[in-house]
Design a protein around this motif. Structure first.
Motif, PDB file in Angstrom:
ATOM      1  N   GLY A  35      11.724 -12.446   6.524  1.00  0.00           N
ATOM      2  CA  GLY A  35      11.866 -11.023   6.198  1.00  0.00           C
ATOM      3  C   GLY A  35      11.948 -10.188   7.472  1.00  0.00           C
ATOM      4  O   GLY A  35      12.690  -9.211   7.540  1.00  0.00           O
ATOM      5  N   ALA A  36      11.193 -10.603   8.496  1.00  0.00           N
ATOM      6  CA  ALA A  36      11.196  -9.868   9.770  1.00  0.00           C
ATOM      7  C   ALA A  36      12.588  -9.888  10.385  1.00  0.00           C
ATOM      8  O   ALA A  36      13.000  -8.928  11.043  1.00  0.00           O
ATOM      9  CB  ALA A  36      10.182 -10.486  10.731  1.00  0.00           C
ATOM     10  N   MET A  37      13.334 -10.959  10.162  1.00  0.00           N
ATOM     11  CA  MET A  37      14.685 -11.066  10.733  1.00  0.00           C
ATOM     12  C   MET A  37      15.627 -10.059  10.060  1.00  0.00           C
ATOM     13  O   MET A  37      16.391  -9.363  10.729  1.00  0.00           O
ATOM     14  CB  MET A  37      15.203 -12.501  10.569  1.00  0.00           C
ATOM     15  CG  MET A  37      14.318 -13.513  11.302  1.00  0.00           C
ATOM     16  SD  MET A  37      14.639 -15.238  10.858  1.00  0.00           S
ATOM     17  CE  MET A  37      16.216 -15.499  11.641  1.00  0.00           C
ATOM     18  N   TYR A  38      15.555  -9.976   8.730  1.00  0.00           N
ATOM     19  CA  TYR A  38      16.393  -8.990   8.015  1.00  0.00           C
ATOM     20  C   TYR A  38      15.965  -7.572   8.389  1.00  0.00           C
ATOM     21  O   TYR A  38      16.789  -6.665   8.494  1.00  0.00           O
ATOM     22  CB  TYR A  38      16.306  -9.211   6.500  1.00  0.00           C
ATOM     23  CG  TYR A  38      16.974 -10.499   6.073  1.00  0.00           C
ATOM     24  CD1 TYR A  38      18.352 -10.552   5.884  1.00  0.00           C
ATOM     25  CD2 TYR A  38      16.248 -11.670   5.886  1.00  0.00           C
ATOM     26  CE1 TYR A  38      18.989 -11.738   5.518  1.00  0.00           C
ATOM     27  CE2 TYR A  38      16.858 -12.857   5.521  1.00  0.00           C
ATOM     28  CZ  TYR A  38      18.225 -12.887   5.339  1.00  0.00           C
ATOM     29  OH  TYR A  38      18.848 -14.060   4.989  1.00  0.00           O
ATOM     30  N   ARG A  39      14.679  -7.397   8.613  1.00  0.00           N
ATOM     31  CA  ARG A  39      14.171  -6.068   9.009  1.00  0.00           C
ATOM     32  C   ARG A  39      14.691  -5.689  10.403  1.00  0.00           C
ATOM     33  O   ARG A  39      15.037  -4.533  10.646  1.00  0.00           O
ATOM     34  CB  ARG A  39      12.629  -6.072   9.003  1.00  0.00           C
ATOM     35  CG  ARG A  39      12.038  -6.049   7.607  1.00  0.00           C
ATOM     36  CD  ARG A  39      10.519  -6.222   7.646  1.00  0.00           C
ATOM     37  NE  ARG A  39       9.965  -6.176   6.307  1.00  0.00           N
ATOM     38  CZ  ARG A  39       9.601  -5.056   5.680  1.00  0.00           C
ATOM     39  NH1 ARG A  39       9.689  -3.900   6.298  1.00  0.00           N
ATOM     40  NH2 ARG A  39       9.124  -5.102   4.456  1.00  0.00           N
ATOM     41  N   ASN A  75       2.150 -13.988  20.225  1.00  0.00           N
ATOM     42  CA  ASN A  75       1.317 -12.908  20.747  1.00  0.00           C
ATOM     43  C   ASN A  75      -0.120 -13.439  20.827  1.00  0.00           C
ATOM     44  O   ASN A  75      -0.744 -13.705  19.796  1.00  0.00           O
ATOM     45  CB  ASN A  75       1.415 -11.707  19.771  1.00  0.00           C
ATOM     46  CG  ASN A  75       0.566 -10.536  20.203  1.00  0.00           C
ATOM     47  OD1 ASN A  75      -0.461 -10.697  20.854  1.00  0.00           O
ATOM     48  ND2 ASN A  75       1.003  -9.344  19.822  1.00  0.00           N
ATOM     49  N   SER A  76      -0.615 -13.607  22.052  1.00  0.00           N
ATOM     50  CA  SER A  76      -1.927 -14.260  22.199  1.00  0.00           C
ATOM     51  C   SER A  76      -3.068 -13.358  21.735  1.00  0.00           C
ATOM     52  O   SER A  76      -4.170 -13.825  21.480  1.00  0.00           O
ATOM     53  CB  SER A  76      -2.143 -14.689  23.648  1.00  0.00           C
ATOM     54  OG  SER A  76      -1.984 -13.570  24.484  1.00  0.00           O
ATOM     55  N   ALA A  80      -0.342 -14.483  16.487  1.00  0.00           N
ATOM     56  CA  ALA A  80       0.778 -14.578  15.550  1.00  0.00           C
ATOM     57  C   ALA A  80       2.067 -14.372  16.337  1.00  0.00           C
ATOM     58  O   ALA A  80       2.029 -13.967  17.506  1.00  0.00           O
ATOM     59  CB  ALA A  80       0.645 -13.498  14.481  1.00  0.00           C
ATOM     60  N   SER A  81       3.188 -14.641  15.686  1.00  0.00           N
ATOM     61  CA  SER A  81       4.465 -14.448  16.373  1.00  0.00           C
ATOM     62  C   SER A  81       4.997 -13.059  16.079  1.00  0.00           C
ATOM     63  O   SER A  81       4.945 -12.592  14.948  1.00  0.00           O
ATOM     64  CB  SER A  81       5.474 -15.483  15.887  1.00  0.00           C
ATOM     65  OG  SER A  81       5.132 -16.722  16.403  1.00  0.00           O
ATOM     66  N   ASP A  82       5.498 -12.410  17.111  1.00  0.00           N
ATOM     67  CA  ASP A  82       6.101 -11.084  16.930  1.00  0.00           C
ATOM     68  C   ASP A  82       7.616 -11.209  16.940  1.00  0.00           C
ATOM     69  O   ASP A  82       8.170 -12.097  17.595  1.00  0.00           O
ATOM     70  CB  ASP A  82       5.682 -10.157  18.077  1.00  0.00           C
ATOM     71  CG  ASP A  82       4.215  -9.746  17.971  1.00  0.00           C
ATOM     72  OD1 ASP A  82       3.627  -9.916  16.877  1.00  0.00           O
ATOM     73  OD2 ASP A  82       3.667  -9.259  18.978  1.00  0.00           O
ATOM     74  N   ASN A  89       9.971  -6.053  21.723  1.00  0.00           N
ATOM     75  CA  ASN A  89       9.040  -6.300  20.612  1.00  0.00           C
ATOM     76  C   ASN A  89       9.177  -5.177  19.580  1.00  0.00           C
ATOM     77  O   ASN A  89       8.910  -4.016  19.879  1.00  0.00           O
ATOM     78  CB  ASN A  89       7.601  -6.343  21.153  1.00  0.00           C
ATOM     79  CG  ASN A  89       6.606  -6.758  20.081  1.00  0.00           C
ATOM     80  OD1 ASN A  89       6.827  -6.516  18.895  1.00  0.00           O
ATOM     81  ND2 ASN A  89       5.520  -7.387  20.476  1.00  0.00           N
ATOM     82  N   VAL A  90       9.616  -5.538  18.355  1.00  0.00           N
ATOM     83  CA  VAL A  90       9.839  -4.521  17.314  1.00  0.00           C
ATOM     84  C   VAL A  90       8.917  -4.750  16.116  1.00  0.00           C
ATOM     85  O   VAL A  90       9.171  -4.259  15.019  1.00  0.00           O
ATOM     86  CB  VAL A  90      11.323  -4.499  16.849  1.00  0.00           C
ATOM     87  CG1 VAL A  90      12.233  -3.987  17.952  1.00  0.00           C
ATOM     88  CG2 VAL A  90      11.785  -5.881  16.370  1.00  0.00           C
ATOM     89  N   GLU A  91       7.860  -5.512  16.346  1.00  0.00           N
ATOM     90  CA  GLU A  91       6.965  -5.886  15.246  1.00  0.00           C
ATOM     91  C   GLU A  91       6.454  -4.670  14.458  1.00  0.00           C
ATOM     92  O   GLU A  91       6.369  -4.713  13.241  1.00  0.00           O
ATOM     93  CB  GLU A  91       5.802  -6.696  15.826  1.00  0.00           C
ATOM     94  CG  GLU A  91       4.947  -7.404  14.817  1.00  0.00           C
ATOM     95  CD  GLU A  91       5.689  -8.286  13.817  1.00  0.00           C
ATOM     96  OE1 GLU A  91       6.649  -8.971  14.210  1.00  0.00           O
ATOM     97  OE2 GLU A  91       5.313  -8.277  12.631  1.00  0.00           O
ATOM     98  N   LYS A  92       6.144  -3.586  15.165  1.00  0.00           N
ATOM     99  CA  LYS A  92       5.630  -2.415  14.457  1.00  0.00           C
ATOM    100  C   LYS A  92       6.760  -1.619  13.787  1.00  0.00           C
ATOM    101  O   LYS A  92       6.664  -1.262  12.603  1.00  0.00           O
ATOM    102  CB  LYS A  92       4.842  -1.524  15.424  1.00  0.00           C
ATOM    103  CG  LYS A  92       4.130  -0.415  14.700  1.00  0.00           C
ATOM    104  CD  LYS A  92       3.079   0.247  15.542  1.00  0.00           C
ATOM    105  CE  LYS A  92       2.527   1.466  14.797  1.00  0.00           C
ATOM    106  NZ  LYS A  92       1.640   2.258  15.635  1.00  0.00           N
TER     107      LYS A  92
END
Ligand code: DC
Length: 233
Positions: A35-39, A75-76, A80-82, A89-92
């Motif tokens: 889902g993160a990839m489509y996001r 991400n240490s 988890a992986s971001d 980094n676009v996790e947020k």
């Protein structure tokens, strides 16, 4: 023990990623949040004016794909992986409501699906992976040794998403979150290409009343009970 592919599909915000992440850590597997990839593709299209006022030309999205590079980096701090989009980094950002509101239409675009699925197959080619999404067991890895189809009560899913976003410092209203979840579930299950459906060989996990530990026990038991064909060397 033989390394396998675990596919976790299901509705929005029913705890797929929480379970998938914990399971991957427990088994020493990698975790892929599709889902993160489509996001991330959606975010790119928003930032580059390809999505304007909630609309876009499919051709423009197709062209943009050549300029999008996606990867997951560990991400240490969060263990988890971001999601990284072109090295950033676009996790947020990808969890914000404006992205959530456009991700289903973008994920319907044929070329987007084709590219994401190819990337996902590459990421999981060596097995030892837990991948969550909407079409993992039905399309990306139809040969996954274990397929889970997750679901949960609508109110519980809404509250979980609100809590998750709040924890990330993202302000949202309960009504907006609920509306978004319902709309995405409808769109994701009714699209033409690889809609969200339960694979015939998937095992249903309704986690409405289950703790994280109970969900983990449920899946670990399934992993232990798997009857795998002898591995050829
Ligand atoms: O898992 P998520 O809520 O972050 O996914 C965001 C959207 O991405 C979801 O509403 C539909 C799309 N998606 C998809 O089409 N196929 C997947 N395998 C994963 C997500």
């Amino acid at each position: 023990m033989q390394r396998i592919t675990i596919a976790i599909d299901g509705f929005s915000s029913c705890g797929k990623s929480t379970l998938a992440k914990a399971l991957a850590a427990k088994l020493g597997y990698s975790y892929v949040d599709t889902g993160a990839m489509y996001r991330a593709v959606t975010l790119y299209c928003m930032e580059h004016g390809i999505i304007k006022d909630g609309a876009f030309e499919e051709l423009e999205v197709n062209k943009a794909l050549d300029h999008i590079q996606l990867d997951f980096r560990y991400n240490s701090q969060t263990h988890a992986s971001d999601m990284y989009l072109n090295g950033r980094n676009v996790e947020k950002e990808i969890r914000q409501m404006d992205v959530s509101n456009m991700v289903s239409p973008i994920s319907k675009v044929h070329e987007v699906r084709k590219r994401m699925v190819a990337l996902q197959r590459l990421m999981g080619k060596d097995k030892g992976v837990v991948m969550d999404g909407r079409d993992i067991g039905t399309n990306v890895f139809t040969d996954a040794e274990l397929k889970i189809f997750m679901t949960a009560d609508n109110d519980i899913r809404t509250q979980r998403r609100v809590d998750e976003l709040k924890a990330k410092g993202i302000k949202v209203s309960v009504d907006d979150v609920r509306k978004n979840l319902m709309e995405r579930d409808y769109e994701d299950s009714h699209r033409k290409e690889n809609p969200l459906t339960q694979a015939p060989d998937a095992i249903v996990l309704d986690n409405s009343d289950l703790t994280r530990e109970e969900q983990m026990d449920f899946v670990l038991k399934l992993v232990m009970e798997l009857k795998l064909p002898e591995q050829s060397v």
